[in-house]
Design a protein around this motif. Sequence first.
Motif: not given
Length: 92
Positions: A75, A79-80, A83-85
């Motif tokens: 996760l 995300e890194d 910048k979003r999931i």
Amino acid sequence: MNPATHPKVILIAGASRGNGPATARHLAAQGHHLVLGGRGAQRLQGLVREIRQAGGSAEWYALDVNEPAQMREFLAFAEDVHKRIDVVINHA
């Protein structure tokens, strides 16, 4: 842009076996970006290659979903990088 058709960042855990590859192909064909996770690194590499050759967007991450720390890393990686999931699918 219509929010219903906006490409999403979708994580699929257990993507290397069972329904995972079919789900990944289907979502990639709809234009979503996929982050595929599972134990079958060679199968994941092949699936990512197939999706990219078809014009889709995907990457893979080796993990065992039975290991909570590896799931957290999966996760965090997504995300890194993105910048979003938007969606997480667990096929494991």
